[in-house]
Design a protein around this motif. Structure first.
Motif, mmCIF file in Angstrom:
data_model
loop_
_atom_site.group_PDB
_atom_site.id
_atom_site.type_symbol
_atom_site.label_atom_id
_atom_site.label_comp_id
_atom_site.label_asym_id
_atom_site.label_seq_id
_atom_site.Cartn_x
_atom_site.Cartn_y
_atom_site.Cartn_z
ATOM 1 N N GLY A 103 0.780 -1.224 0.000
ATOM 2 C CA GLY A 103 0.000 0.000 0.000
ATOM 3 C C GLY A 103 0.812 1.275 0.000
ATOM 4 O O GLY A 103 0.250 2.358 -0.061
ATOM 5 N N LEU A 104 2.139 1.192 0.068
ATOM 6 C CA LEU A 104 2.939 2.413 0.104
ATOM 7 C C LEU A 104 3.146 3.018 -1.278
ATOM 8 O O LEU A 104 3.403 4.196 -1.399
ATOM 9 N N GLY A 105 3.074 2.213 -2.312
ATOM 10 C CA GLY A 105 3.168 2.751 -3.675
ATOM 11 C C GLY A 105 4.564 3.209 -4.050
ATOM 12 O O GLY A 105 5.562 2.715 -3.543
ATOM 13 N N ARG A 106 4.635 4.198 -4.923
ATOM 14 C CA ARG A 106 5.911 4.704 -5.406
ATOM 15 C C ARG A 106 6.633 5.489 -4.318
ATOM 16 O O ARG A 106 6.010 6.043 -3.427
ATOM 17 N N PRO A 107 7.963 5.591 -4.446
ATOM 18 C CA PRO A 107 8.709 6.389 -3.467
ATOM 19 C C PRO A 107 8.326 7.866 -3.555
ATOM 20 O O PRO A 107 8.092 8.405 -4.639
ATOM 21 N N THR A 108 8.306 8.525 -2.421
ATOM 22 C CA THR A 108 8.020 9.954 -2.383
ATOM 23 C C THR A 108 9.300 10.726 -2.684
ATOM 24 O O THR A 108 10.386 10.149 -2.811
ATOM 25 N N LYS A 109 9.201 12.051 -2.771
ATOM 26 C CA LYS A 109 10.394 12.866 -2.999
ATOM 27 C C LYS A 109 11.389 12.689 -1.859
ATOM 28 O O LYS A 109 12.594 12.604 -2.082
ATOM 29 N N LYS A 110 10.880 12.622 -0.655
ATOM 30 C CA LYS A 110 11.753 12.445 0.497
ATOM 31 C C LYS A 110 12.467 11.093 0.420
ATOM 32 O O LYS A 110 13.672 10.998 0.677
ATOM 33 N N ASP A 111 11.723 10.037 0.048
ATOM 34 C CA ASP A 111 12.346 8.717 -0.110
ATOM 35 C C ASP A 111 13.442 8.765 -1.166
ATOM 36 O O ASP A 111 14.528 8.211 -0.980
ATOM 37 N N ARG A 112 13.159 9.454 -2.293
ATOM 38 C CA ARG A 112 14.147 9.536 -3.370
ATOM 39 C C ARG A 112 15.393 10.275 -2.906
ATOM 40 O O ARG A 112 16.514 9.870 -3.182
#
Length: 124
Positions: A103-112
């Motif tokens: 359910g987390l989906g794609r990485p966010t900007k912070k994750d990137r």
């Protein structure tokens, strides 16, 4: 009773159609022979059902008249699946959760940014 109907009655499959398809694909064995959906099941037969990459083994204790409640299933079958098979199920679940929680989906900007900071540490 037909093997597809028996597997549906003892709640190995949600629908009878799913049980029939599993039989057609060769995922159900009765006494070590591949079973067609119409094959009869008798008391003391040993069934092997391959479902979700696990070979469930069960022994037929009695034949039910219709679909059962979950609490009554153990009256009609005995589960003799080895513990190694059940451990495999847990390992498969852990392997899927390792990469990313459901359910987390794609990485966010912070994750990137965190990934970039971690992988480019020698460039600074």
């Amino acid at each position: 009773m037909r093997v597809d109907k028996f597997l549906w009655c003892v709640r190995y499959f949600k629908t009878r159609n799913q049980a029939t398809e599993a039989c057609k694909k060769g995922q159900v064995r009765i006494n070590d022979t591949i079973a067609k959906p119409g094959k009869e099941v008798y008391i003391s037969d040993h069934l092997i059902v391959r479902k979700n990459q696990i070979n469930y083994q069960l022994k037929v204790l009695d034949i039910p008249k219709s679909r059962l409640g979950a609490k009554l299933v153990d009256i009609y079958r005995q589960d003799v699946t080895p513990s190694e098979e059940l451990e495999t199920k847990n390992l498969l679940k852990l392997a899927k959760d390792h990469y990313r929680k459901k359910g987390l989906g794609r990485p966010t900007k912070k994750d990137r940014r965190d990934i970039t900071d971690f992988t480019d540490w020698d460039d600074k």
